[in-house]
Design a protein around this motif. Structure first.
Motif, PDB file in Angstrom:
ATOM      1  N   ARG A   1       2.133  48.220  43.888  1.00 19.26           N
ATOM      2  CA  ARG A   1       0.972  47.421  44.132  1.00 19.26           C
ATOM      3  C   ARG A   1      -0.382  48.044  43.925  1.00 19.26           C
ATOM      4  NH1 ARG A   1      -0.516  42.372  43.535  1.00 19.26           N
ATOM      5  NH2 ARG A   1       1.365  41.845  44.657  1.00 19.26           N
ATOM      6  N   LEU A   2      -1.343  47.951  42.849  1.00 16.46           N
ATOM      7  CA  LEU A   2      -2.463  48.533  42.323  1.00 16.46           C
ATOM      8  C   LEU A   2      -3.713  47.713  42.929  1.00 16.46           C
ATOM      9  CD1 LEU A   2      -3.329  50.131  39.393  1.00 16.46           C
ATOM     10  CD2 LEU A   2      -4.902  48.361  39.965  1.00 16.46           C
TER      11      LEU A   2
ATOM     12  N   LEU B   1      -7.144  45.067  30.436  1.00 13.66           N
ATOM     13  CA  LEU B   1      -5.970  45.310  31.402  1.00 13.66           C
ATOM     14  C   LEU B   1      -4.849  44.598  30.923  1.00 13.66           C
ATOM     15  CD1 LEU B   1      -7.995  45.266  34.984  1.00 13.66           C
ATOM     16  CD2 LEU B   1      -6.559  47.208  33.795  1.00 13.66           C
TER      17      LEU B   1
ATOM     18  N   GLN C   1       1.169  45.821  31.524  1.00 16.93           N
ATOM     19  CA  GLN C   1       1.874  46.374  32.695  1.00 16.93           C
ATOM     20  C   GLN C   1       1.627  45.754  34.100  1.00 16.93           C
ATOM     21  OE1 GLN C   1       1.008  50.681  31.470  1.00 16.93           O
ATOM     22  NE2 GLN C   1       3.090  50.765  32.417  1.00 16.93           N
ATOM     23  N   LEU C   2       0.739  44.943  34.277  1.00 17.38           N
ATOM     24  CA  LEU C   2       0.111  44.271  35.319  1.00 17.38           C
ATOM     25  C   LEU C   2       0.368  42.710  35.387  1.00 17.38           C
ATOM     26  CD1 LEU C   2      -3.383  45.784  35.873  1.00 17.38           C
ATOM     27  CD2 LEU C   2      -1.359  46.213  37.252  1.00 17.38           C
TER      28      LEU C   2
ATOM     29  N   LEU D   1      -2.195  39.628  38.131  1.00 15.27           N
ATOM     30  CA  LEU D   1      -3.319  40.537  37.831  1.00 15.27           C
ATOM     31  C   LEU D   1      -4.803  39.654  38.448  1.00 15.27           C
ATOM     32  CD1 LEU D   1      -5.257  42.623  36.858  1.00 15.27           C
ATOM     33  CD2 LEU D   1      -5.021  41.494  34.600  1.00 15.27           C
TER      34      LEU D   1
ATOM     35  N   SER E   1      -6.857  44.139  41.113  1.00 12.60           N
ATOM     36  CA  SER E   1      -5.523  44.242  41.856  1.00 12.60           C
ATOM     37  C   SER E   1      -4.250  43.428  41.133  1.00 12.60           C
ATOM     38  CB  SER E   1      -5.423  43.452  43.289  1.00 12.60           C
ATOM     39  OG  SER E   1      -5.582  41.891  43.047  1.00 12.60           O
ATOM     40  N   GLY E   2      -2.885  43.857  41.198  1.00 10.41           N
ATOM     41  CA  GLY E   2      -1.986  43.460  40.314  1.00 10.41           C
ATOM     42  C   GLY E   2      -0.865  44.330  40.967  1.00 10.41           C
TER      43      GLY E   2
ATOM     44  N   LEU F   1       2.004  46.698  39.343  1.00 13.07           N
ATOM     45  CA  LEU F   1       1.940  47.473  38.413  1.00 13.07           C
ATOM     46  C   LEU F   1       3.690  47.962  38.134  1.00 13.07           C
ATOM     47  CD1 LEU F   1       0.727  49.625  36.227  1.00 13.07           C
ATOM     48  CD2 LEU F   1       0.703  51.241  38.059  1.00 13.07           C
TER      49      LEU F   1
ATOM     50  N   PRO G   1       1.881  54.435  35.303  1.00 15.74           N
ATOM     51  CA  PRO G   1       0.544  54.016  35.580  1.00 15.74           C
ATOM     52  C   PRO G   1      -0.425  54.343  34.577  1.00 15.74           C
ATOM     53  CG  PRO G   1       0.780  55.805  37.361  1.00 15.74           C
ATOM     54  CD  PRO G   1       2.086  55.642  36.420  1.00 15.74           C
TER      55      PRO G   1
ATOM     56  N   VAL H   1      -2.954  52.054  32.291  1.00 19.45           N
ATOM     57  CA  VAL H   1      -3.654  51.300  33.205  1.00 19.45           C
ATOM     58  C   VAL H   1      -4.925  52.029  33.757  1.00 19.45           C
ATOM     59  CG1 VAL H   1      -4.068  49.733  35.375  1.00 19.45           C
ATOM     60  CG2 VAL H   1      -2.087  49.451  33.937  1.00 19.45           C
TER      61      VAL H   1
END
Length: 307
Positions: free
Chosen positions: A224-225, A241, A246-247, A250, A263-264, A266, A270, A273
């Motif tokens: 979780r990013l 993005l 990759q997310l 999002l 936020s998203g 991943l 990484p 991103v």
């Protein structure tokens, strides 16, 4: 550890509805094992087959070394079972109901019922008809625990309980494990499973879509990013993005003058991103392992995509 429950190839249909589709299940002695799944996933049907309330169309079951359909009365004394839809006589008082259950399940140590009632804050003198759903659930829990069975099979055990009583229930099953008892519980409240179970199986549409210890059920290679960056506007950053592919889930939101929150979920490395974010000034950045809830939701979505 020896297996307390062994089920192989369990199948059960109700007319054209396939409730359980070839489930294999192994629960080790002295462990807490969880069945996770939404309504209709097959949890209750599976538990009912284990205690011989209903019988499978095919497959084999061993509980405490016995076949339930061949040794039901004797086996019942070693099992504490809480159904998901417990039904109790409305005119009877709580204590009288527990005395009846004790005559079926076997001896109950003096003071055990009173201790459990005190811990769960339940007045046993009241008729069942005056009890709320939560208090009826407490009565069901007491009848399952009171004879200190070798095996507890609990279907949605915290249904109707307030948060304080939910916490007390978790204490009860931890103590049961410490006493050498085995616990199998079903739940759609993932926190119960995440914080107490040694292992779990995730059910969807009558099949197990994942199983193992709790750590292994969390999604690998996914994080979780969450980041806050300085950027001139959201559209350009969102496009960049999305191009990284990759997310998922999002979100890009303005949270202040020239400040954008990202936020998203991943997937994979990484690097790409981070390089997109690094084109702007990064104020904060975190990568967290997804919790069990996120992992299970992903598994549900994946199972729904299957034919």
């Amino acid at each position: 550890m020896e297996a307390v429950i062994e089920a192989r190839g369990l199948r059960k249909s109700f007319g054209e509805v396939h409730a359980v589709r070839g489930i294999d299940l192994t629960v080790k002695a002295g462990s807490i094992y969880g069945l996770i799944g939404p309504n209709g996933a097959g949890k209750s049907t599976t538990l009912r087959m284990l205690v011989d309330i209903i019988r499978p169309d095919s497959g084999s079951i061993s509980v405490l070394g016995h076949t339930p359909r061949l040794s039901k009365p004797e086996l019942r004394r070693h099992i504490g079972y809480l159904p998901g839809d417990i039904k109790l006589s409305d005119r009877t008082k709580g204590r009288s109901i527990l005395e009846h259950f004790a005559s079926i399940s076997g001896p109950v140590a003096p003071g055990t019922v009173e201790e459990l009632a005190e811990r769960l804050d339940l007045d046993l003198r009241r008729p069942v008809r005056t009890l709320s759903k939560g208090n009826r659930q407490k009565l069901g829990l007491i009848q399952a625990f009171m004879h200190r069975p070798k095996l507890l099979i609990l279907d949605e055990p915290t249904s109707g309980l307030d948060p304080l009583m939910q916490r007390e229930f978790l204490n009860l099953i931890r103590e049961a494990k410490a006493n050498g008892q085995t616990v199998l519980l079903s739940s759609h409240v993932l926190g119960e499973i995440q914080h107490t179970a040694d292992a779990a199986a995730v059910l969807a549409q009558g099949s197990i879509v994942a199983e193992g210890d709790i750590a292994s059920l969390r999604l690998s290679g996914i994080a979780r990013l969450h980041a806050v960056v300085e950027a001139p506007g959201t559209p350009g950053l969102l496009t960049e993005l999305e191009a990284s592919a990759q997310l998922s889930d999002l979100r890009v939101d303005e949270v202040g003058e020239r400040l954008i929150e990202v936020s998203g979920l991943l997937r994979g490395e990484p690097d790409s991103v981070i390089k997109v974010l690094a084109r702007h000034r990064i104020r904060s950045l975190t990568l967290e392992e997804p919790d069990l809830e996120e992992s299970v939701l992903e598994l549900y979505e994946h199972s729904e995509e299957q034919p």
